[in-house]
Design a protein around this motif. Structure first.
Motif, short mmCIF file in Angstrom:
data_model
loop_
_atom_site.label_atom_id
_atom_site.label_comp_id
_atom_site.label_asym_id
_atom_site.label_seq_id
_atom_site.Cartn_x
_atom_site.Cartn_y
_atom_site.Cartn_z
N GLN A 20 -4.64 -50.53 36.84
CA GLN A 20 -4.39 -49.16 36.38
C GLN A 20 -5.51 -48.67 35.47
O GLN A 20 -5.97 -49.39 34.60
N ALA B 245 -6.94 -48.39 44.10
CA ALA B 245 -6.17 -47.60 43.15
C ALA B 245 -6.90 -46.30 42.93
O ALA B 245 -8.05 -46.14 43.33
N ASN C 194 -7.49 -44.56 34.22
CA ASN C 194 -7.43 -43.09 34.30
C ASN C 194 -8.81 -42.53 33.99
O ASN C 194 -9.74 -43.27 33.68
N LYS D 121 3.86 -48.63 33.39
CA LYS D 121 2.48 -48.23 33.12
C LYS D 121 1.87 -49.25 32.17
O LYS D 121 2.50 -49.73 31.24
#
Length: 93
Positions: free
Chosen positions: A70, A91, A72, A31
């Motif tokens: 990545q 993604a 969120n 991550k």
């Protein structure tokens, strides 16, 4: 050479975007450190970046390329204080 580069950047024809100030590395389970940061850490990372750009006389960064693609919901919903986010592959948050 540095003066010419600085002049070109200040012309408005080229823009620097962010790839984070200090969060472009992996932490646990591959991550990105960026997605593992809490809101205070995200805010500090972007303040550090803003301070650096101000120190060298460049405009505030308005876009980001998410490290390793990545991101969120916390990042997308504005914690990272930028206007545009970019990916190099599909993604999902």
């Amino acid at each position: 050479m540095i003066w010419k580069a600085s002049f070109t950047l200040k012309s408005g024809f080229i823009e620097f975007g962010s790839h984070t100030f200090n969060a472009h590395y992996f932490v646990k389970d591959k991550k990105s450190a960026f997605v593992e940061m809490d809101e205070n850490e995200l805010s500090k990372d972007f303040k550090d970046m803003d301070s650096f750009f101000e120190k060298i006389g460049m405009p505030k960064v308005l876009s980001i390329a998410y490290p390793y693609g990545q991101f969120n919901a916390k990042i997308v919903n504005g914690s990272c204080q930028v206007f545009l986010g970019f990916l190099v592959k599909k993604a999902s948050p």
